[in-house]
Design a protein around this motif. Structure first.
Motif, PDB file in Angstrom:
ATOM      1  N   PRO A   1     -13.940   7.075 -14.446  1.00 31.40           N
ATOM      2  CA  PRO A   1     -13.259   8.259 -14.987  1.00 31.40           C
ATOM      3  C   PRO A   1     -11.815   8.355 -14.487  1.00 31.40           C
ATOM      4  CG  PRO A   1     -14.825   8.893 -13.282  1.00 31.40           C
ATOM      5  CD  PRO A   1     -15.074   7.454 -13.556  1.00 31.40           C
ATOM      6  N   THR A   2     -11.004   9.017 -15.297  1.00 32.54           N
ATOM      7  CA  THR A   2      -9.602   9.232 -14.929  1.00 32.54           C
ATOM      8  C   THR A   2      -9.504  10.211 -13.769  1.00 32.54           C
ATOM      9  OG1 THR A   2      -8.919   8.841 -17.205  1.00 32.54           O
ATOM     10  CG2 THR A   2      -7.360  10.005 -15.792  1.00 32.54           C
ATOM     11  N   ALA A   3      -8.648   9.885 -12.808  1.00 38.21           N
ATOM     12  CA  ALA A   3      -8.462  10.739 -11.631  1.00 38.21           C
ATOM     13  C   ALA A   3      -7.012  11.188 -11.558  1.00 38.21           C
ATOM     14  CB  ALA A   3      -8.840   9.982 -10.357  1.00 38.21           C
TER      15      ALA A   3
ATOM     16  N   VAL B   1       0.858  -1.184   0.000  1.00 40.06           N
ATOM     17  CA  VAL B   1       0.000   0.000   0.000  1.00 40.06           C
ATOM     18  C   VAL B   1       0.894   1.234   0.000  1.00 40.06           C
ATOM     19  CG1 VAL B   1      -1.828   1.262   1.198  1.00 40.06           C
ATOM     20  CG2 VAL B   1      -1.772  -1.247   1.299  1.00 40.06           C
ATOM     21  N   ILE B   2       0.601   2.184  -0.887  1.00 39.54           N
ATOM     22  CA  ILE B   2       1.329   3.452  -0.875  1.00 39.54           C
ATOM     23  C   ILE B   2       0.323   4.590  -0.745  1.00 39.54           C
ATOM     24  CG2 ILE B   2       3.187   2.490  -2.292  1.00 39.54           C
ATOM     25  CD1 ILE B   2       2.151   4.176  -4.613  1.00 39.54           C
ATOM     26  N   PRO B   3       0.666   5.632   0.004  1.00 43.95           N
ATOM     27  CA  PRO B   3      -0.258   6.758   0.175  1.00 43.95           C
ATOM     28  C   PRO B   3      -0.354   7.594  -1.105  1.00 43.95           C
ATOM     29  CG  PRO B   3       1.815   7.203   1.293  1.00 43.95           C
ATOM     30  CD  PRO B   3       1.902   5.801   0.793  1.00 43.95           C
ATOM     31  N   ALA B   4      -1.536   8.134  -1.346  1.00 44.48           N
ATOM     32  CA  ALA B   4      -1.774   8.977  -2.518  1.00 44.48           C
ATOM     33  C   ALA B   4      -2.723  10.098  -2.132  1.00 44.48           C
ATOM     34  CB  ALA B   4      -2.358   8.156  -3.661  1.00 44.48           C
ATOM     35  N   GLU B   5      -2.631  11.194  -2.823  1.00 49.67           N
ATOM     36  CA  GLU B   5      -3.545  12.318  -2.630  1.00 49.67           C
ATOM     37  C   GLU B   5      -4.137  12.702  -3.976  1.00 49.67           C
ATOM     38  OE1 GLU B   5      -1.933  15.642  -0.508  1.00 49.67           O
ATOM     39  OE2 GLU B   5      -0.725  14.353   0.793  1.00 49.67           O
ATOM     40  N   PHE B   6      -5.454  12.820  -4.014  1.00 46.44           N
ATOM     41  CA  PHE B   6      -6.108  13.256  -5.233  1.00 46.44           C
ATOM     42  C   PHE B   6      -5.982  14.770  -5.345  1.00 46.44           C
ATOM     43  CE2 PHE B   6      -7.787   9.087  -4.553  1.00 46.44           C
ATOM     44  CZ  PHE B   6      -7.974   8.590  -5.829  1.00 46.44           C
ATOM     45  N   ARG B   7      -5.793  15.249  -6.569  1.00 44.92           N
ATOM     46  CA  ARG B   7      -5.594  16.680  -6.780  1.00 44.92           C
ATOM     47  C   ARG B   7      -6.626  17.201  -7.786  1.00 44.92           C
ATOM     48  NH1 ARG B   7      -2.100  17.077 -11.492  1.00 44.92           N
ATOM     49  NH2 ARG B   7      -1.525  14.966 -12.150  1.00 44.92           N
ATOM     50  N   GLU B   8      -7.040  18.423  -7.535  1.00 48.82           N
ATOM     51  CA  GLU B   8      -8.017  19.057  -8.418  1.00 48.82           C
ATOM     52  C   GLU B   8      -7.344  19.858  -9.520  1.00 48.82           C
ATOM     53  OE1 GLU B   8     -10.602  21.388  -6.031  1.00 48.82           O
ATOM     54  OE2 GLU B   8     -11.415  19.667  -4.929  1.00 48.82           O
TER      55      GLU B   8
ATOM     56  N   ARG C   1      -6.314   0.777 -12.969  1.00 45.36           N
ATOM     57  CA  ARG C   1      -7.069   0.035 -11.960  1.00 45.36           C
ATOM     58  C   ARG C   1      -7.152  -1.436 -12.351  1.00 45.36           C
ATOM     59  NH1 ARG C   1     -10.404   4.603 -13.077  1.00 45.36           N
ATOM     60  NH2 ARG C   1     -10.273   6.202 -11.441  1.00 45.36           N
ATOM     61  N   VAL C   2      -7.111  -2.313 -11.352  1.00 50.20           N
ATOM     62  CA  VAL C   2      -7.073  -3.754 -11.595  1.00 50.20           C
ATOM     63  C   VAL C   2      -8.156  -4.446 -10.791  1.00 50.20           C
ATOM     64  CG1 VAL C   2      -5.676  -5.848 -11.354  1.00 50.20           C
ATOM     65  CG2 VAL C   2      -4.605  -3.715 -12.071  1.00 50.20           C
ATOM     66  N   ASP C   3      -8.871  -5.359 -11.455  1.00 47.79           N
ATOM     67  CA  ASP C   3      -9.816  -6.250 -10.780  1.00 47.79           C
ATOM     68  C   ASP C   3      -9.081  -7.569 -10.547  1.00 47.79           C
ATOM     69  OD1 ASP C   3     -11.811  -7.928  -9.916  1.00 47.79           O
ATOM     70  OD2 ASP C   3     -13.280  -7.297 -11.425  1.00 47.79           O
ATOM     71  N   VAL C   4      -8.811  -7.905  -9.304  1.00 50.60           N
ATOM     72  CA  VAL C   4      -7.989  -9.079  -8.993  1.00 50.60           C
ATOM     73  C   VAL C   4      -8.646 -10.387  -9.425  1.00 50.60           C
ATOM     74  CG1 VAL C   4      -6.769  -7.974  -7.088  1.00 50.60           C
ATOM     75  CG2 VAL C   4      -8.937  -9.158  -6.646  1.00 50.60           C
ATOM     76  N   SER C   5      -9.940 -10.354  -9.740  1.00 50.45           N
ATOM     77  CA  SER C   5     -10.641 -11.571 -10.163  1.00 50.45           C
ATOM     78  C   SER C   5     -10.614 -11.750 -11.684  1.00 50.45           C
ATOM     79  CB  SER C   5     -12.094 -11.543  -9.674  1.00 50.45           C
ATOM     80  OG  SER C   5     -12.802 -10.467 -10.260  1.00 50.45           O
TER      81      SER C   5
END
Length: 266
Positions: free
Chosen positions: A38-40, A5-12, A97-101
């Motif tokens: 949507p792309t973030a 897990v790595i920390p992330a911050e969403f930006r506007e 993004r990944v769906d592990v299934s």
């Protein structure tokens, strides 16, 4: 599979100015997309991404990005990244993004182990034809690399896609007959005597004078042009020869006229 897990911050804010501001603060801009969402826009610590790139799986590493208020997080993989061409600093990262299934398509490097008799005893050398193999599998089944044993490989031996066991649940996205690696025979250098003879022959060929104007064919009944003469020169010579008899006749005529005048005076 241990969870990273790595920390992330969403930006506007986005754009070049915002990206430069982030880099001055020791952060890098990133985007995340995929799974129909949507792309973030994100900002990350470049050290976290560099650790992932230098890990055994590299870009195939599965990890989570987690915002402060997001307890669940989002499972992602690295899709693309950019370095500064001069400083080598990490500039930007694309995440998917990944769906592990569900299966994902990845490229896995090829590695070899063992000592091939074709190299040790028979003087050959190893040529890796395909350095990365495209696979489709679940994220949890992505191998660090495809390891191939060459300990039984002799001179001119070939390992093809069909000869490798990729494990259960792993689909190979290549034709089975494609070669992965081979043991080749080294190219022999010419013997000193042969090399010297070839050099002498080449030097003699270079000293031979070039004959110009011999490209035209000679028609049947015609005389071949003189050695080393151009057709134009031959025509000019023939024309001169034709003029010489005319000059002789003209001189003889003048002499005849002088004799007739002498007789009349008498």
């Amino acid at each position: 599979m241990p969870e990273l897990v790595i920390p992330a911050e969403f930006r506007e804010k986005t754009g070049k100015n915002e990206s430069r501001r982030l880099r001055r603060q020791g952060r890098i801009p990133a985007v995340v997309y995929g799974l129909g969402k949507p792309t973030a826009a994100l900002q990350l610590d470049p050290k976290d991404i560099l650790n992932i790139l230098h890990s055994p799986k590299g870009t195939n590493t599965l990890f989570k990005i987690q915002e402060r208020d997001d307890a669940e997080g989002r499972m992602v993989m690295l899709r693309d990244y950019q370095y500064h061409p001069v400083t080598g600093d990490l500039l930007h990262v694309d995440l998917v993004r990944v769906d592990v299934s569900k299966p994902v398509e990845v490229e896995v490097p090829v590695e070899t182990y063992g000592i091939a008799p074709g190299i040790k005893d028979e003087g050959g050398f190893l040529t890796i034809v395909l350095r990365e193999i495209e696979l489709r599998c679940l994220p949890s089944r992505i191998p660090d690399s495809v390891r191939i044993d060459i300990s039984n490989l002799h001179l001119h031996g070939i390992v093809r896609i069909r000869d490798v066991n990729f494990g259960e649940g792993v689909e190979v996205l290549h034709e089975p007959e494609i070669p992965l690696l081979t043991i080749q025979e080294p190219v022999k250098e010419p013997e000193p005597e042969e090399a010297e003879a070839a050099a002498v022959e080449a030097e003699a060929a270079a000293e031979e004078p070039e004959v110009i104007g011999r490209g035209k064919k000679v028609a049947e009944g015609e005389e071949a042009p003189a050695e080393g003469k151009e057709p134009a020169e031959e025509k000019e010579a023939a024309a001169k020869k034709g003029k010489e008899p005319a000059k002789e006749e003209e001189a003889a005529a003048k002499k005849g006229k002088k004799k007739e005048k002498g007789k009349r005076k008498k």
